[in-house]
Design a protein around this motif. Structure first.
Motif, short mmCIF file in Angstrom:
data_model
loop_
_atom_site.label_atom_id
_atom_site.label_comp_id
_atom_site.label_asym_id
_atom_site.label_seq_id
_atom_site.Cartn_x
_atom_site.Cartn_y
_atom_site.Cartn_z
N TYR A 3 41.55 14.31 1.50
CA TYR A 3 40.98 14.71 0.22
C TYR A 3 40.68 16.52 1.35
CZ TYR A 3 40.76 10.73 -1.17
OH TYR A 3 41.35 9.79 -1.99
N VAL A 4 40.43 17.32 0.04
CA VAL A 4 40.34 18.35 0.19
C VAL A 4 38.61 18.90 -1.23
CG1 VAL A 4 40.36 21.12 0.19
CG2 VAL A 4 41.82 19.01 0.79
N THR A 6 36.19 21.85 -2.71
CA THR A 6 37.25 23.04 -2.90
C THR A 6 35.55 23.99 -3.48
OG1 THR A 6 36.83 22.56 -5.46
CG2 THR A 6 38.69 22.93 -3.88
N PRO A 43 39.58 16.15 8.64
CA PRO A 43 40.28 15.37 8.34
C PRO A 43 40.49 14.49 9.61
CG PRO A 43 40.93 17.77 8.78
CD PRO A 43 39.19 17.69 8.65
N LEU A 64 44.82 15.87 -0.99
CA LEU A 64 45.18 16.66 -0.87
C LEU A 64 46.82 17.01 -2.03
CD1 LEU A 64 45.91 18.97 1.29
CD2 LEU A 64 46.68 17.03 3.25
N LEU A 67 46.31 18.90 -4.76
CA LEU A 67 45.41 19.86 -4.97
C LEU A 67 46.22 21.55 -5.49
CD1 LEU A 67 43.21 21.86 -3.60
CD2 LEU A 67 43.92 22.01 -2.11
N ALA A 75 42.82 23.57 1.27
CA ALA A 75 43.13 22.27 2.38
C ALA A 75 42.76 23.61 4.29
CB ALA A 75 44.15 22.24 2.12
N ASP A 76 43.16 24.80 4.49
CA ASP A 76 42.99 25.32 5.40
C ASP A 76 41.77 25.57 5.94
OD1 ASP A 76 45.91 25.24 5.56
OD2 ASP A 76 45.74 27.20 4.91
N ASN A 78 38.95 23.80 5.19
CA ASN A 78 38.30 22.20 5.00
C ASN A 78 38.62 21.97 6.64
OD1 ASN A 78 36.84 20.07 2.44
ND2 ASN A 78 37.93 22.11 1.98
#
Length: 83
Positions: A3-4, A6, A43, A64, A67, A75-76, A78
């Protein structure tokens, strides 16, 4: 990472409360909470349960693999929060 979160996150903390493994940070009692633009999923600790997704009032949490391309940088960010 499953999961991400935003930048539409409002830090309402519903996801923190719903997470059974406490993998969403910073929490209100941690240093840096006020300065954080939004919350982040760790993560390495996330168990892919999805409990955070339905409680998010701003629809800021994505699987993910789902997304949107225009949000891929989150993603990066997080993952980087935990490095």
């Amino acid at each position: 990472m499953a999961y991400v979160i935003t930048d539409t996150c409002t830090k309402d903390n519903h996801c923190i409360d719903a997470c059974p493994v406490n993998c969403i940070h910073p929490t209100p009692d941690e240093p840096g909470y006020e300065e954080a633009a939004h919350l982040f999923v760790n993560p390495g600790e996330c168990i892919d349960c999805g409990a955070c997704v339905p409680v998010c009032p701003t629809t800021s949490i994505y699987v993910l693999e789902e997304l949107p391309a225009e949000l891929a940088a989150f993603a990066d960010s997080n993952a980087a929060f935990y490095n």
